[in-house]
Each structure stands twice: as C-alpha cells, then as structure tokens.
Design a protein around this motif. Sequence first.
Motif, PDB file in Angstrom:
ATOM      1  N   ILE A  77     -14.492  -3.231  -7.828  1.00  0.00           N
ATOM      2  CA  ILE A  77     -15.736  -3.580  -8.530  1.00  0.00           C
ATOM      3  C   ILE A  77     -16.110  -2.494  -9.535  1.00  0.00           C
ATOM      4  O   ILE A  77     -16.575  -2.777 -10.645  1.00  0.00           O
ATOM      5  N   GLU A  78     -15.845  -1.263  -9.133  1.00  0.00           N
ATOM      6  CA  GLU A  78     -16.181  -0.142 -10.012  1.00  0.00           C
ATOM      7  C   GLU A  78     -15.146   0.053 -11.113  1.00  0.00           C
ATOM      8  O   GLU A  78     -15.268   0.960 -11.938  1.00  0.00           O
ATOM      9  N   GLY A  79     -14.094  -0.801 -11.104  1.00  0.00           N
ATOM     10  CA  GLY A  79     -13.096  -0.743 -12.166  1.00  0.00           C
ATOM     11  C   GLY A  79     -12.033   0.306 -11.961  1.00  0.00           C
ATOM     12  O   GLY A  79     -11.247   0.584 -12.877  1.00  0.00           O
ATOM     13  N   LYS A  80     -11.970   0.902 -10.785  1.00  0.00           N
ATOM     14  CA  LYS A  80     -10.981   1.947 -10.517  1.00  0.00           C
ATOM     15  C   LYS A  80      -9.635   1.368 -10.058  1.00  0.00           C
ATOM     16  O   LYS A  80      -8.625   2.067 -10.048  1.00  0.00           O
ATOM     17  N   VAL A  81      -9.629   0.093  -9.637  1.00  0.00           N
ATOM     18  CA  VAL A  81      -8.395  -0.600  -9.232  1.00  0.00           C
ATOM     19  C   VAL A  81      -8.394  -1.969  -9.902  1.00  0.00           C
ATOM     20  O   VAL A  81      -9.414  -2.677  -9.873  1.00  0.00           O
ATOM     21  N   SER A  82      -7.266  -2.325 -10.526  1.00  0.00           N
ATOM     22  CA  SER A  82      -7.187  -3.634 -11.184  1.00  0.00           C
ATOM     23  C   SER A  82      -7.016  -4.740 -10.140  1.00  0.00           C
ATOM     24  O   SER A  82      -6.599  -4.493  -9.002  1.00  0.00           O
ATOM     25  N   ARG A  83      -7.339  -5.952 -10.569  1.00  0.00           N
ATOM     26  CA  ARG A  83      -7.199  -7.096  -9.656  1.00  0.00           C
ATOM     27  C   ARG A  83      -5.739  -7.299  -9.256  1.00  0.00           C
ATOM     28  O   ARG A  83      -5.433  -7.681  -8.122  1.00  0.00           O
ATOM     29  N   LYS A  84      -4.843  -7.034 -10.179  1.00  0.00           N
ATOM     30  CA  LYS A  84      -3.418  -7.195  -9.920  1.00  0.00           C
ATOM     31  C   LYS A  84      -2.940  -6.248  -8.827  1.00  0.00           C
ATOM     32  O   LYS A  84      -2.088  -6.593  -8.004  1.00  0.00           O
ATOM     33  N   ASP A  85      -3.497  -5.034  -8.795  1.00  0.00           N
ATOM     34  CA  ASP A  85      -3.048  -4.022  -7.833  1.00  0.00           C
ATOM     35  C   ASP A  85      -3.918  -3.973  -6.584  1.00  0.00           C
ATOM     36  O   ASP A  85      -3.735  -3.085  -5.743  1.00  0.00           O
ATOM     37  N   LEU A  86      -4.858  -4.920  -6.471  1.00  0.00           N
ATOM     38  CA  LEU A  86      -5.812  -4.860  -5.362  1.00  0.00           C
ATOM     39  C   LEU A  86      -5.125  -4.978  -4.006  1.00  0.00           C
ATOM     40  O   LEU A  86      -5.292  -4.131  -3.127  1.00  0.00           O
ATOM     41  N   LEU A  87      -4.333  -6.047  -3.815  1.00  0.00           N
ATOM     42  CA  LEU A  87      -3.681  -6.260  -2.519  1.00  0.00           C
ATOM     43  C   LEU A  87      -2.680  -5.152  -2.210  1.00  0.00           C
ATOM     44  O   LEU A  87      -2.536  -4.726  -1.063  1.00  0.00           O
ATOM     45  N   LYS A  88      -1.996  -4.676  -3.253  1.00  0.00           N
ATOM     46  CA  LYS A  88      -1.041  -3.586  -3.052  1.00  0.00           C
ATOM     47  C   LYS A  88      -1.758  -2.333  -2.560  1.00  0.00           C
ATOM     48  O   LYS A  88      -1.285  -1.634  -1.653  1.00  0.00           O
ATOM     49  N   ALA A  89      -2.923  -2.073  -3.137  1.00  0.00           N
ATOM     50  CA  ALA A  89      -3.702  -0.906  -2.721  1.00  0.00           C
ATOM     51  C   ALA A  89      -4.189  -1.058  -1.286  1.00  0.00           C
ATOM     52  O   ALA A  89      -4.206  -0.096  -0.508  1.00  0.00           O
ATOM     53  N   ILE A  90      -4.564  -2.298  -0.925  1.00  0.00           N
ATOM     54  CA  ILE A  90      -5.019  -2.554   0.451  1.00  0.00           C
ATOM     55  C   ILE A  90      -3.872  -2.323   1.434  1.00  0.00           C
ATOM     56  O   ILE A  90      -4.048  -1.711   2.495  1.00  0.00           O
ATOM     57  N   MET A  91      -2.680  -2.806   1.086  1.00  0.00           N
ATOM     58  CA  MET A  91      -1.517  -2.652   1.967  1.00  0.00           C
ATOM     59  C   MET A  91      -1.170  -1.180   2.171  1.00  0.00           C
ATOM     60  O   MET A  91      -0.854  -0.744   3.281  1.00  0.00           O
ATOM     61  N   ILE A  92      -1.234  -0.406   1.095  1.00  0.00           N
ATOM     62  CA  ILE A  92      -0.931   1.028   1.205  1.00  0.00           C
ATOM     63  C   ILE A  92      -1.958   1.718   2.090  1.00  0.00           C
ATOM     64  O   ILE A  92      -1.620   2.549   2.943  1.00  0.00           O
ATOM     65  N   LYS A  93      -3.211   1.344   1.927  1.00  0.00           N
ATOM     66  CA  LYS A  93      -4.289   1.985   2.679  1.00  0.00           C
ATOM     67  C   LYS A  93      -4.204   1.659   4.171  1.00  0.00           C
ATOM     68  O   LYS A  93      -4.559   2.473   5.033  1.00  0.00           O
ATOM     69  N   ASN A  94      -3.682   0.421   4.476  1.00  0.00           N
ATOM     70  CA  ASN A  94      -3.630  -0.026   5.878  1.00  0.00           C
ATOM     71  C   ASN A  94      -2.269   0.193   6.531  1.00  0.00           C
ATOM     72  O   ASN A  94      -2.056  -0.232   7.669  1.00  0.00           O
ATOM     73  N   ASP A  95      -1.349   0.805   5.830  1.00  0.00           N
ATOM     74  CA  ASP A  95       0.026   0.905   6.322  1.00  0.00           C
ATOM     75  C   ASP A  95       0.113   1.598   7.681  1.00  0.00           C
ATOM     76  O   ASP A  95       0.778   1.121   8.595  1.00  0.00           O
ATOM     77  N   SER A  96      -0.558   2.704   7.843  1.00  0.00           N
ATOM     78  CA  SER A  96      -0.431   3.478   9.082  1.00  0.00           C
ATOM     79  C   SER A  96      -0.980   2.720  10.283  1.00  0.00           C
ATOM     80  O   SER A  96      -0.354   2.673  11.351  1.00  0.00           O
ATOM     81  N   VAL A  97      -2.130   2.072  10.125  1.00  0.00           N
ATOM     82  CA  VAL A  97      -2.734   1.375  11.256  1.00  0.00           C
ATOM     83  C   VAL A  97      -1.946   0.123  11.631  1.00  0.00           C
ATOM     84  O   VAL A  97      -1.822  -0.227  12.809  1.00  0.00           O
TER      85      VAL A  97
END
Length: 468
Positions: A77-97
């Motif tokens: 929302i703040e424009g720091k992550v594009s919509r295209k990279d949103l799911l990829k960013a979520i996957m990276i963030k949740n990888d360890s758990v």
Amino acid sequence: MKTSYKIKALLISCLIIVSTLSLMQFYLVKATYQLKKEKYNDDLKIAAGKFYDVTHRKTKLSATIWANLQATIQLYIEGKVSRKDLLKAIMIKNDSVTRIANQYFSNISAKTPLLKNADYVERIDEVIIQVNGRNSILLARSGKPYIYFGHSAPKTDLLLLGGQSFSNSKWLVKIPPTNRLSLCKVFIFGSSYVNTSGWKRELFGQMASIFLLAVGLIVAVIILFYLMFSAIFRQKKIAEIQTDFANNITHELKTPLSSVSIIIKSLGKQEVQANPVLFNELLQSLSRQQIKIQQTVDSVLESATLTELKIEKTSINISTCLNEYAKSIFLDTHTLITDISPETFILRTHLPTLQNALNNLVENAVKYTPAGTTITLKAYSGDNYYIEVIDKGSGIAISQQTMIFNKFYRISEQNRHTVKGLGLGLYISKHAIEQLGGHLTLKSEPGSGSTFIIQLPIDENKGTSYRG
C-alpha cells in the motif's frame, strides 16, 4: 423334451444365475466401497483436525503467516512492494515458518497411518484491501490461491476441513505520491484441506480382500458350471459313441450270422448233401463268415486288453521285413506302392505288433479311399525311424484329427456311416505303436488325402540299431 433342448435350457439358466450373481456382487462391492470411502474421509478429517490443532498451537502457523501477510500488504500500500512481487515477497517472508510446519507434519504423518497417503494443505483464497471505504482485490477467489502450507492439488482431491478469515483493525497509512494519510483495512479469507490424492491406494488396500473374495466366488461358480457342462457333454459324447458302437457291431455281426443261418439250413437239405461241389462251396462260405465273426470279436477283445499286453523286442532288419510285408498284401481295388530306404536298417522292435498296426492303417486306407487309387508305404531313417502310410482319400478335417484315435470313434457323415467298421482300428494301431515306444501321428487336409506317420525310436547309444 429332447436332450439338446434340455442342455440349452440348462445353459441359459446358468448364464442367468452367473449374471445375477455378478450384479449382486457388483452392487455389494460398490455399496461397501462407498461406505468405506465415507468412513475413510471422516477418519481422515479427524486425524487432520487433530494435526491442525496441534500444529497451530505448537508453531503458531496461521498467526505468523497472516501477520507477515499484513505487514507485506502494508508495504504494498505504501508503494514499497509492487503488486507483481507481492506474493513472492510473502513467500520469502514466510519461508522459515512454513519449513518448520512442513517438517512437523512429516513427523506426525509418519506416526499416523491415515496421514501417510494424505497431505495437509493451508491456503489463502482471497485478499481484499479497503482504503477510504474503497475495496481493492489483491487475490480473487476465482484465481490461483496462495498455498503457504502443503502442495498444490486438483480440487477433486481436496477434502475441506474448515475456513478461516482475518481482518485487522483500521490503521492510517501514507499513500504515495501525495503521502496523504488514508484509512486502511485488510480482509483475508483462507481455508484448510486434506489432499486425498492417495485415497484410492489406501481404500483399495482395505477393499482388496473383499474384491478378491467377490471375484473368487464368481470365478468359482463359473468353473463349477464349466466342469458340469464338460461332464455333461463328455457323457453325451460317450453315450453317442456307445450307441454308434452298438449299431455298428450289430450290423457287423448280423450280416455274417444271417449268412451262417442260411448256410446251415442249406447244409441240412438232402439235395445239397448229395452234391459234393455245392456242399464244399457252402462249407467254404461258412468258414469265411466264421472268420469274419472271429475278426470282429477279436478286435473288440484286443481293444479291451490292449494295455495288458507285454511285448519283447528283438533286433530285426526293418527294411527287409517291410518289403516282405508289402509283398504279402493283396489289394483287389487299390495299388500298393513301396518306398523303403535304406536297404538295410537294424531296429529293435516287435514285428507282430508293428505288422498289426500296419494292417489296420492299410485297411483304413482301403476303406476310405476311392477304388483305383494308390496307397503308398514309405519308410526312411532320421533322428527316428519313420514309416508312413499315404492315401489319396478325401482327407480328414482338423477338428476331427484329435479324435480319430479315440476308442470307437468314427467320422460320421450326417449321422450315416457309409463305411463299415467299429472305430477300433486306429485306436489299436496307436496303442500298439506306443507299446513299441513310438508315436502315431496324422497329417491331413480335406481334399488332399491322409498320411499316417509311425515314429519308432532309435537308441544308438545302447547299440540297438545299425545302419548299413
């Protein structure tokens, strides 16, 4: 009702019984299959539900995943992550758990038989962002869901365990490019499933004994019916052969016995006794009829005692014996041709038994070939010693060739036997050759004549044969 109609009615009844039994077995197996499938799904839900509760309590999977998701969405929302990279960013963030949770599931499923062929799946189906009262769909239900635990699978293999939803409280965010503060809220909808792609293997394992029992029962019934009909047809064939034999032997004995009766009456007349020439002719005729009756009786007795005969083999010059045998045969209506080689061949056998078999084969050739044709007696050596009796008759159909060596069997022509006989000649010949350690076979085609082949063993290692 004729026997053939009774057999047909019995056959139809058996087919109806087998069909009905098969349908009953099919519906029983199908009903059992459905019940077991429902029970399997219920048990799987219970086992997966326990895992779901324990996993989330131990790893705090959903809370962590959804918190990371909310934080990543805020960056979007703040424009720091594009919509295209949103799911990829979520996957990276949740990888360890997710790796921790997957490992935990592997440990649990290894100890739970039902979960060995199943896969636990958690996913996010829809994500909606509300900014200043306006909704924006980041992930639609109609699209591809975000699977953060487990693996992707077809919808038909997924068993729904439950749904989850999450919405955060409203918060203010700066929306570029003006960086104006806006009221924002996130709605997340997820669900948990069990991937049952391995259910068929599990269920079939449970159903294997029932299925095999059902199939085995049907096969057993079919085998019993087959054995029953085989016995019926075999007995029917035996009855036909016995009836045929009775008719043939009656005919074979009735004619000479009638002649004997007439001759005896004639011999009692004074005018016959006063004529020596006529008297002697009648006596000779009586002798011929007696010989014919004796031959018929001997054939029947020989067929009954054939297996009890014991023979003693001696070494003979088979070539010389066959040539002498051919010279002793006188055929009124046929011509006998010989083709015997080599000129000298020493073979260990029993000549009277061999001659008896040859007599039957030559007599059979005379009976079933047109007058004026040739009959060939051929002999030659190879791996074994071969003797062939070749005729130029009408030949024998393949369907009949396996049966002509049976006792009392005769080839019929529309239930009429145009040639006299008891059906014993080939049977006696076959057993005679087998007593000599050999084999009697047939090569024939309809319209091309027949060749009966005697195959006698040659035992060179023991010195029982000599070629000269």
